[in-house]
Design an enzyme around this catalytic site. Structure first.
Site: not given
Ligand code: ARG
Length: 392
Positions: A14, A93, A122, A174
């Site tokens: 990506d 993040r 994110d 992912s």
């Molecule tokens: N659901 C989790 C969160 O919002 C994990 C997100 C994971 N991100 C990813 N790019 N796989 O913190």
């Protein structure tokens, strides 16, 4: 101000396609990679960014900062989202966003960019943090806008533009990984009734394949921060890496949950957090020893709000700062040791001690060494229940 954009670059498909997509639209792209313990950004990833059209690749090792400025505050607060998620991705993040803004300032850039979809948390965390720190920066989110409708289309585009992606290495999930944990989603996990197949997990062994012998570990805390393992002082990275390996070998720290995202979607997530699980278990026990009942109860309420703020991208906010002041005040006595036993998926406390401990053996004992005058309980209970007498 130049038409430069700082992109949060992971080295994956990506964000590699993002580089090219932005470059095609006239942006000078600086690919920013933060090492949060996901495995050192490889030279292959740096080459990939360049091949995709990045003018520059900037790598920063932020592992120590991540642990001391993000994970330790979360641990001190006992932050766990919806009772299950130790927030590894969510904690990284604001840190990455802060560095994006910093790199943007140094480069005189006009914008930052990320490769998040429009469905997840994110994007919220990156963008809210960036706006808090510098509202004048533009934010670009190519994945939310571009024309590709599937991974296959992205791969086709990458191949066409000679971006060296390794399609064979691609995982069916992912995955986001750092020192505090791993988040795994999508693929077959999207059916919440399907058990995660064995290939879901990155590091933690299945309980039935875990080490046959239990391991005992003593975690030492200094004002709420883990500083010692088995009586030996360790640096934060070494300490977390050691516990990640130990927990993984003993099947400690897996979870499989349904979670409420900021945008309103429920999602199925699989997490691995071996070190975090051990440290949280130990830290909570130390607090049970050194905090009085009212403090403990209020702190548990604060933990829910604190976790929510992390999850919802509200790290750099006044409430979070104010809660830190409270949490830090509670940690002044959180110095001591907790002994845990790890065995085939379980992580059990088997001992605790602290010079600030409120446990008094001479009050608790049922032996002859008893200092407690049991007769005083009679009048205490009478007054304690007075308000409710006859009201039933
Ligand atoms: N659901 C989790 C969160 O919002 C994990 C997100 C994971 N991100 C990813 N790019 N796989 O913190």
């Amino acid at each position: 101000m130049s038409k430069t954009v700082i992109l949060a670059y992971s080295g994956g498909l990506d964000t590699s396609v993002c580089v090219k997509w932005l470059a095609d639209r006239g942006w000078r792209v600086v690919a920013f990679m933060a090492n949060v313990g996901q495995g050192d950004p490889s030279s292959a990833a740096i080459r990939r960014a360049k091949a995709a059209g990045a003018a520059q690749v900037t790598v920063r090792d932020v592992r120590r900062e991540f642990l001391t400025e993000y994970c330790w505050p979360a641990l001190k607060a006992d932050a766990v989202y919806e009772g299950q998620y130790l927030l590894a991705t969510a904690l990284s993040r604001p840190l990455i966003a802060k560095h994006l803004v910093d790199v943007a300032h140094r480069a005189g850039a006009r914008a930052i960019a990320h490769g998040c979809t429009g469905k997840g948390n994110d994007q919220v965390r990156f963008e809210v943090t960036s706006r808090i720190l510098d509202p004048s920066l533009e934010i670009l989110a190519p994945v939310r806008e571009w024309e590709f409708r599937s991974r296959e289309q992205e791969i086709e585009y990458a191949l066409k533009h000679r971006i060296p992606i390794d399609v064979s290495k691609r995982s069916p999930y992912s995955i986001d990984q750092n020192l505090w944990g791993t988040s795994i989603e999508s693929g077959v996990l999207e059916n919440p009734w399907t058990e995660p197949p064995a290939d879901t997990f990155r590091s933690i062994r299945a309980p039935q394949r875990a080490a046959a012998k239990a391991a005992t570990v003593v975690v030492g805390f200094t004002r709420g921060v883990p500083t010692h393992l088995n009586g030996r002082r360790l640096g934060e990275i070494a300490l977390v890496e050691r516990l990640n390996a130990l927990g993984a070998a003993h099947a400690v720290g897996r979870s499989d949950v349904i979670e409420s995202r900021v945008v309103g979607i429920k999602s199925r997530e699989v997490y691995e957090a071996p070190a975090g699980t051990i440290l949280l278990t130990a830290h909570q026990e130390l607090e049970r020893l050194v905090c009085d009942r009212e403090l403990l109860k209020f702190k548990q309420e604060v933990a829910i709000t604190y976790a929510h703020l992390i999850y919802a991208g509200l790290w750099f906010t006044p409430l979070k700062k104010a809660l830190d002041a409270f949490v830090n005040a509670t940690q002044q006595r959180a110095t001591g040791e907790v002994r845990l036993k790890l065995y085939k998926g379980s992580c059990q406390v088997v001992g605790r001690r602290s010079r600030y401990g409120l446990y008094r053996e001479r009050l608790a004992t049922y032996s002859a060494q008893d200092d407690f005058d049991q007769r005083t309980a009679r009048d205490f209970i009478k007054l304690y229940g007075l308000a409710y007498e006859g009201s039933g």
